[in-house]
Scaffold this motif. Structure first.
Motif, mmCIF file in Angstrom:
data_model
loop_
_atom_site.group_PDB
_atom_site.id
_atom_site.type_symbol
_atom_site.label_atom_id
_atom_site.label_comp_id
_atom_site.label_asym_id
_atom_site.label_seq_id
_atom_site.Cartn_x
_atom_site.Cartn_y
_atom_site.Cartn_z
ATOM 1 N N PHE A 127 -5.011 6.335 7.200
ATOM 2 C CA PHE A 127 -5.482 4.950 7.168
ATOM 3 C C PHE A 127 -4.238 3.918 6.537
ATOM 4 O O PHE A 127 -3.933 2.731 6.932
ATOM 5 C CB PHE A 127 -6.525 4.722 5.964
ATOM 6 C CG PHE A 127 -7.068 3.389 5.734
ATOM 7 C CD1 PHE A 127 -8.206 2.765 6.682
ATOM 8 C CD2 PHE A 127 -6.867 2.614 4.537
ATOM 9 C CE1 PHE A 127 -8.387 1.535 6.631
ATOM 10 C CE2 PHE A 127 -7.375 1.470 4.444
ATOM 11 C CZ PHE A 127 -8.196 0.821 5.150
ATOM 12 N N LYS A 130 -2.074 2.856 9.138
ATOM 13 C CA LYS A 130 -2.782 1.808 10.244
ATOM 14 C C LYS A 130 -2.683 0.613 9.339
ATOM 15 O O LYS A 130 -2.317 -0.372 10.178
ATOM 16 C CB LYS A 130 -4.267 2.242 10.244
ATOM 17 C CG LYS A 130 -4.939 1.478 11.562
ATOM 18 C CD LYS A 130 -6.266 1.984 11.801
ATOM 19 C CE LYS A 130 -6.838 1.466 12.983
ATOM 20 N NZ LYS A 130 -8.200 2.035 13.322
ATOM 21 N N VAL A 138 -7.774 -2.214 12.181
ATOM 22 C CA VAL A 138 -8.888 -1.743 11.015
ATOM 23 C C VAL A 138 -10.249 -2.102 11.477
ATOM 24 O O VAL A 138 -10.451 -3.080 11.714
ATOM 25 C CB VAL A 138 -8.425 -2.192 9.638
ATOM 26 C CG1 VAL A 138 -9.501 -1.624 8.699
ATOM 27 C CG2 VAL A 138 -7.220 -1.645 9.501
ATOM 28 N N ASP A 142 -12.912 3.147 10.271
ATOM 29 C CA ASP A 142 -12.035 3.667 9.392
ATOM 30 C C ASP A 142 -12.536 3.853 8.076
ATOM 31 O O ASP A 142 -12.361 4.858 7.176
ATOM 32 C CB ASP A 142 -10.680 2.688 9.461
ATOM 33 C CG ASP A 142 -9.812 2.509 10.506
ATOM 34 O OD1 ASP A 142 -9.713 3.486 11.128
ATOM 35 O OD2 ASP A 142 -9.880 1.325 11.096
ATOM 36 N N LEU A 146 -13.048 7.571 5.861
ATOM 37 C CA LEU A 146 -12.381 7.782 4.556
ATOM 38 C C LEU A 146 -13.714 8.083 3.734
ATOM 39 O O LEU A 146 -13.563 8.993 2.880
ATOM 40 C CB LEU A 146 -11.766 6.280 3.912
ATOM 41 C CG LEU A 146 -10.282 6.181 4.791
ATOM 42 C CD1 LEU A 146 -9.904 4.817 4.464
ATOM 43 C CD2 LEU A 146 -9.505 7.220 4.334
#
Length: 192
Positions: A127, A130, A138, A142, A146
């Motif tokens: 992440f 990214k 994003v 995502d 997480l």
């Protein structure tokens, strides 16, 4: 051979700095034995020094959520992606110390996907990378990924904010041609 410079911009004499900045530099020197060049370089513009370190400290020194070592992992991975020598070297040293692992910083700087880290930490770095490389891509997926690794909204904010702050830091290091202190290279590698 000429002595390398700390920065391409003037580095102010410590005794000419505002009291609050001078006090901070002396405290850092007493704790670590030297003054990291980022402090000396950014002291060139005192208001920006204060703003940068206020945000840095709010993100990097707080307790709870991400561990301090995980915070440094984000810095090392994203700084490597941004080719920031200063931050990879300096924060690599801090990571080695905080993780109590002399190998981890080099592994993360070269290819975090092959580093000896947990799947949770890999998701965190995926992440962060990214945010570093393609923030416009994003998506809600995502955040769901997480959350599946146990990250809450505050953790996700921290991951993104650290990647964003160090994008600024990396670019300032490039702008100023900030040189890593020699002391950083061995820190956390050898037993005391």
């Amino acid at each position: 051979m000429t002595q390398p410079t700390t920065s391409r911009f003037p580095v102010p004499a410590i005794d000419r700095l505002p009291d609050d900045i001078r006090t901070r530099l002396v405290a850092v020197q007493e704790k670590s034995g030297f003054i990291p060049n980022v402090f000396l370089t950014l002291a060139h513009r005192p208001d920006e020094f204060r703003a940068f370190f206020a945000y840095h400290d709010a993100l990097m020194e707080k307790d709870g959520g991400l561990s301090k070592a995980e915070r440094e992992m984000i810095v090392v991975a994203t700084s490597s992606a941004n080719a920031c020598e200063y931050c990879v070297i300096a924060h690599g040293a801090i990571l080695r110390i905080r993780a109590k692992n002399p190998l981890i910083a080099d592994q993360i700087a070269i290819n975090y996907r092959n580093a000896d880290i947990t799947s949770r930490q890999q998701a965190m770095l995926d992440f962060a990378m990214k945010i570093c490389r393609e923030p416009q891509s994003v998506t809600e997926q995502d955040f769901t990924a997480l959350a599946g690794h146990g990250f809450g909204d505050d953790d996700i904010w921290d991951i993104g904010a650290i990647a964003a702050l160090f994008a600024l830091s990396n670019r300032m290091a490039h702008l100023t041609h900030m040189r890593p202190n020699d002391e950083f290279y061995l820190m956390g590698r050898l037993a005391k």
